[in-house]
Write a protein that holds these residues in place. Structure first.
Motif, PDB file in Angstrom:
ATOM      1  N   VAL A  72      16.411  -0.930  13.601  1.00  0.00           N
ATOM      2  CA  VAL A  72      15.429  -0.916  12.517  1.00  0.00           C
ATOM      3  C   VAL A  72      14.016  -0.924  13.094  1.00  0.00           C
ATOM      4  CG1 VAL A  72      14.586  -2.066  10.440  1.00  0.00           C
ATOM      5  CG2 VAL A  72      17.023  -2.167  11.016  1.00  0.00           C
ATOM      6  N   ASN A  73      13.205   0.007  12.636  1.00  0.00           N
ATOM      7  CA  ASN A  73      11.789   0.061  13.026  1.00  0.00           C
ATOM      8  C   ASN A  73      10.907   0.123  11.793  1.00  0.00           C
ATOM      9  OD1 ASN A  73      13.202   1.640  15.574  1.00  0.00           O
ATOM     10  ND2 ASN A  73      11.411   0.458  16.173  1.00  0.00           N
ATOM     11  N   GLN A  74       9.623  -0.097  12.013  1.00  0.00           N
ATOM     12  CA  GLN A  74       8.629  -0.016  10.942  1.00  0.00           C
ATOM     13  C   GLN A  74       7.904   1.317  11.043  1.00  0.00           C
ATOM     14  OE1 GLN A  74       7.555  -2.589   8.515  1.00  0.00           O
ATOM     15  NE2 GLN A  74       6.639  -0.728   7.696  1.00  0.00           N
ATOM     16  N   GLY A  75       7.761   2.011   9.914  1.00  0.00           N
ATOM     17  CA  GLY A  75       7.027   3.266   9.881  1.00  0.00           C
ATOM     18  C   GLY A  75       5.757   3.137   9.060  1.00  0.00           C
ATOM     19  N   TYR A  76       4.762   3.944   9.400  1.00  0.00           N
ATOM     20  CA  TYR A  76       3.469   3.908   8.711  1.00  0.00           C
ATOM     21  C   TYR A  76       2.937   5.320   8.508  1.00  0.00           C
ATOM     22  CZ  TYR A  76       3.282  -0.868  10.702  1.00  0.00           C
ATOM     23  OH  TYR A  76       3.545  -2.150  11.081  1.00  0.00           O
ATOM     24  N   ARG A  77       2.276   5.546   7.390  1.00  0.00           N
ATOM     25  CA  ARG A  77       1.366   6.677   7.223  1.00  0.00           C
ATOM     26  C   ARG A  77       0.218   6.183   6.377  1.00  0.00           C
ATOM     27  NH1 ARG A  77      -0.224  10.911  10.204  1.00  0.00           N
ATOM     28  NH2 ARG A  77      -1.365  12.430   8.937  1.00  0.00           N
ATOM     29  N   ILE A  78      -0.977   6.187   6.951  1.00  0.00           N
ATOM     30  CA  ILE A  78      -2.149   5.713   6.235  1.00  0.00           C
ATOM     31  C   ILE A  78      -3.082   6.891   6.000  1.00  0.00           C
ATOM     32  CG2 ILE A  78      -4.167   4.199   6.348  1.00  0.00           C
ATOM     33  CD1 ILE A  78      -2.446   2.125   7.703  1.00  0.00           C
ATOM     34  N   GLU A  79      -3.211   7.267   4.738  1.00  0.00           N
ATOM     35  CA  GLU A  79      -4.043   8.393   4.327  1.00  0.00           C
ATOM     36  C   GLU A  79      -5.403   7.843   3.948  1.00  0.00           C
ATOM     37  OE1 GLU A  79      -0.388  11.204   2.694  1.00  0.00           O
ATOM     38  OE2 GLU A  79      -1.437   9.895   1.270  1.00  0.00           O
ATOM     39  N   PHE A  80      -6.384   8.065   4.826  1.00  0.00           N
ATOM     40  CA  PHE A  80      -7.659   7.351   4.687  1.00  0.00           C
ATOM     41  C   PHE A  80      -8.633   8.041   3.758  1.00  0.00           C
ATOM     42  CE2 PHE A  80      -8.191   3.654   7.506  1.00  0.00           C
ATOM     43  CZ  PHE A  80      -9.239   3.040   6.848  1.00  0.00           C
ATOM     44  N   ASN A  81      -8.884   9.326   3.968  1.00  0.00           N
ATOM     45  CA  ASN A  81      -9.926   9.991   3.186  1.00  0.00           C
ATOM     46  C   ASN A  81      -9.685  11.498   3.201  1.00  0.00           C
ATOM     47  OD1 ASN A  81     -12.684  11.345   2.773  1.00  0.00           O
ATOM     48  ND2 ASN A  81     -13.136   9.213   2.270  1.00  0.00           N
ATOM     49  N   SER A  82      -9.700  12.111   2.029  1.00  0.00           N
ATOM     50  CA  SER A  82      -9.468  13.556   1.939  1.00  0.00           C
ATOM     51  C   SER A  82     -10.612  14.277   1.226  1.00  0.00           C
ATOM     52  CB  SER A  82      -8.145  13.840   1.213  1.00  0.00           C
ATOM     53  OG  SER A  82      -8.191  13.370  -0.123  1.00  0.00           O
ATOM     54  N   ALA A  83     -11.826  13.744   1.342  1.00  0.00           N
ATOM     55  CA  ALA A  83     -12.967  14.322   0.625  1.00  0.00           C
ATOM     56  C   ALA A  83     -13.294  15.734   1.087  1.00  0.00           C
ATOM     57  CB  ALA A  83     -14.193  13.424   0.779  1.00  0.00           C
ATOM     58  N   ILE A  84     -13.023  16.052   2.357  1.00  0.00           N
ATOM     59  CA  ILE A  84     -13.393  17.387   2.855  1.00  0.00           C
ATOM     60  C   ILE A  84     -12.176  18.235   3.223  1.00  0.00           C
ATOM     61  CG2 ILE A  84     -15.643  16.608   3.669  1.00  0.00           C
ATOM     62  CD1 ILE A  84     -14.506  16.665   6.530  1.00  0.00           C
ATOM     63  N   GLY A  85     -10.972  17.726   2.984  1.00  0.00           N
ATOM     64  CA  GLY A  85      -9.785  18.512   3.294  1.00  0.00           C
ATOM     65  C   GLY A  85      -8.543  17.642   3.310  1.00  0.00           C
ATOM     66  N   PRO A  86      -7.365  18.245   3.503  1.00  0.00           N
ATOM     67  CA  PRO A  86      -6.132  17.462   3.540  1.00  0.00           C
ATOM     68  C   PRO A  86      -6.156  16.453   4.682  1.00  0.00           C
ATOM     69  CG  PRO A  86      -5.747  19.700   4.336  1.00  0.00           C
ATOM     70  CD  PRO A  86      -7.120  19.677   3.738  1.00  0.00           C
ATOM     71  N   TYR A  87      -5.456  15.342   4.498  1.00  0.00           N
ATOM     72  CA  TYR A  87      -5.379  14.325   5.547  1.00  0.00           C
ATOM     73  C   TYR A  87      -4.841  14.969   6.821  1.00  0.00           C
ATOM     74  CZ  TYR A  87      -5.485  11.400   1.359  1.00  0.00           C
ATOM     75  OH  TYR A  87      -5.814  10.839   0.152  1.00  0.00           O
ATOM     76  N   LYS A  88      -5.441  14.620   7.944  1.00  0.00           N
ATOM     77  CA  LYS A  88      -5.028  15.182   9.224  1.00  0.00           C
ATOM     78  C   LYS A  88      -5.146  14.106  10.279  1.00  0.00           C
ATOM     79  CE  LYS A  88      -3.639  18.713  11.653  1.00  0.00           C
ATOM     80  NZ  LYS A  88      -2.698  17.792  12.324  1.00  0.00           N
ATOM     81  N   ARG A 152       8.119  12.774   1.672  1.00  0.00           N
ATOM     82  CA  ARG A 152       7.653  12.626   0.291  1.00  0.00           C
ATOM     83  C   ARG A 152       6.133  12.628   0.178  1.00  0.00           C
ATOM     84  NH1 ARG A 152      11.973   9.079   1.013  1.00  0.00           N
ATOM     85  NH2 ARG A 152      13.622   9.166  -0.570  1.00  0.00           N
ATOM     86  N   HIS A 153       5.470  12.339   1.281  1.00  0.00           N
ATOM     87  CA  HIS A 153       4.038  12.075   1.228  1.00  0.00           C
ATOM     88  C   HIS A 153       3.189  13.122   1.926  1.00  0.00           C
ATOM     89  CE1 HIS A 153       5.457   8.172  -0.100  1.00  0.00           C
ATOM     90  NE2 HIS A 153       6.178   8.072   0.991  1.00  0.00           N
ATOM     91  N   ILE A 154       3.807  14.137   2.524  1.00  0.00           N
ATOM     92  CA  ILE A 154       3.045  15.114   3.309  1.00  0.00           C
ATOM     93  C   ILE A 154       3.237  16.522   2.760  1.00  0.00           C
ATOM     94  CG2 ILE A 154       3.143  13.693   5.390  1.00  0.00           C
ATOM     95  CD1 ILE A 154       5.380  15.464   6.444  1.00  0.00           C
ATOM     96  N   GLY A 155       2.408  17.451   3.195  1.00  0.00           N
ATOM     97  CA  GLY A 155       2.499  18.837   2.770  1.00  0.00           C
ATOM     98  C   GLY A 155       1.362  19.628   3.383  1.00  0.00           C
ATOM     99  N   ALA A 156       1.503  20.939   3.419  1.00  0.00           N
ATOM    100  CA  ALA A 156       0.528  21.795   4.098  1.00  0.00           C
ATOM    101  C   ALA A 156      -0.873  21.675   3.517  1.00  0.00           C
ATOM    102  CB  ALA A 156       1.004  23.249   4.041  1.00  0.00           C
TER     103      ALA A 156
END
Length: 449
Positions: A72-88, A152-156
């Motif tokens: 068992v591990n812990q996973g993270y995705r933190i989407e901080f700011n997308s004001a100028i484009g998709p999260y990267k 579930r949380h990502i996309g092009a």
């Protein structure tokens, strides 16, 4: 006062998140002149909004090892700011990964991506999974389990992760395969892909090459160059390897690399081909480098002077910290300056502590902060996204030339902004304000969200 209040609120609200606090303090402190110059940023509570991610995704990753045991591990995705484009931003697989580290990386990514001139927001992710010592089968099963939640949380056009420490072409391949199976879509949703299925040339080289291009620009403004100069590098992953390669292209001599167990000092110059074989193919310790090269001296990390990194004790003209955060402390910075170092370009994310950074700025050497100097990696990730969108592949020369142009543009933007605010050698100030204003203005234009 406004800036300090926001910093203190973050420290009070997240007392255990030292890395995130450090990133917020470094950025916000340098933004004070821009905030004072234009009151619209305070009136629209931009700093309060910037330091809070749009969303934080934490999830469990359950997989089965080769012995049939459930892990068992812990996973993270933190989407901080997308004001100028998709999260990267990349995915990091390393035992040190926690919420604080992912937030600091994601926060830095906002401004780094803004500087590239490309339409990319900031985000970061990863897991405390350690790929070292794992079989290909174990890495594959972990990556598939990780993607079972992340997809579930990502996309092009939403969130486009890439690689980072512990995540190379193998891991990206396994994750992309699982994403494609789960969604029944072939999207440009991950960057760092294989060349035959949507990847970009120059992506492995991008951060290292870009860091050297940035150092070249800093030195050029002062009538200096890297040609004929001795350079030290920490790390031995993609960033370090291709920093060394590009230094040779420009006539410099890199003499050091390191890993978690120790460091190599090769007075004759680092053998890049041997380094690639040991680290990209065999994935073994740098002790093997010393066995193959009589000119090389290997020093164990346990033999370093306490509180220092042995790499920075080697006299050099330019230093390229390319391993991990906070690897270059105040004592290391003092040693570098005493030994005549004239240039520090950061290939890793925030590798210099705040105290070391302040010392470099006071000494007025060429100091390229990470969000500017190491932006080449995410820049070429952005170019990979552009190639995916057009369903075309660019040749090596085109990508490399575009990367070089982007790094020149980043330097020019940071340098001109630093001059605007009366501190022409302070590229920390210049890069932070230049990156901030683009994002902040977009946030104001789009209303209170």
């Amino acid at each position: 006062m406004y800036v300090n209040n926001v910093i203190e609120k973050i420290k009070a609200k997240h007392p255990g998140q030292k890395e995130f606090q450090q990133a917020v303090e470094e950025v916000l402190t340098s933004l004070a002149p821009a905030i004072q110059k234009d009151k619209k940023y305070q009136e629209n509570a931009i700093l309060e909004r910037l330091v809070v991610p749009d969303r934080q995704i934490h999830f469990r990753v359950t997989w089965v090892d080769d012995s049939g045991c459930v892990q068992v591990n812990q996973g993270y995705r933190i989407e901080f700011n997308s004001a100028i484009g998709p999260y990267k931003g990349g995915l990091r697989f390393h035992p040190s990964v926690n919420e604080s580290i992912i937030k600091f990386l994601g926060f830095e990514q906002i401004f780094k991506n803004s500087l590239t001139t490309l339409a990319m927001g900031g985000g970061k992710g990863g897991s405390d999974f350690d790929p070292k010592g794992k079989s290909d089968g174990e890495v594959m099963r972990f990556c598939q389990a990780f993607m079972n939640e992340l997809y579930r949380h990502i996309g092009a056009h939403t969130d486009v992760p890439a690689g980072d420490i512990g995540v190379g072409g193998r891991e990206i391949g396994y994750m992309f395969g699982q994403y494609r199976k789960l969604t029944n879509r072939f999207d440009g949703v991950l960057t760092g892909k294989g060349l035959s299925w949507g990847g970009s040339l120059v992506r492995p080289e991008a951060t290292g090459y870009g860091c050297v291009y940035f150092a070249e620009e800093m030195l050029k403004e002062r009538g200096e160059s890297l040609s004929g100069k001795v350079c030290t590098i920490s790390g031995s992953g993609n960033v370090a390897i291709y920093t060394a390669e590009k230094l040779y292209h420009l006539g410099a001599k890199p003499v050091s690399v390191s890993d978690s167990k120790g460091m190599i000092y090769d007075e004759a110059g680092i053998d890049v081909a041997l380094l690639k074989e040991l680290k990209e193919i065999k994935r073994v310790s740098l002790e093997e480098y010393a066995k193959a090269k009589p000119s090389a001296k290997y020093t164990k990390a346990s033999d370093y002077k306490p509180g220092t990194n042995g790499v920075w004790s080697i006299p050099c003209f330019a230093a390229f910290p390319s391993a991990t955060e906070n690897e270059l402390g105040l004592d290391d910075a003092k040693t570098l300056l005493q030994n005549g170092c004239k240039c520090v370009a950061e290939g890793a994310n925030m590798p210099s502590t705040l105290q070391a950074m302040d010392l470099f700025l006071k000494a007025k050497i060429c100091y390229g902060p990470a969000k500017a100097a190491n932006a080449g990696g995410v820049a070429v990730s952005g170019l990979e996204m552009a190639q995916n969108a057009s369903m075309r592949s660019w040749d090596f020369e085109m990508v490399d030339k575009t990367l070089h142009n982007i790094m020149e543009s980043i330097f020019a933007n940071a340098s001109e902004t630093a001059k605007e605010f009366g501190d022409p050698t302070n590229l920390v100030l210049g890069a932070n304000i230049a990156g901030f204003r683009k994002v902040a203005n977009a946030m104001i234009d789009q209303g209170v969200l």
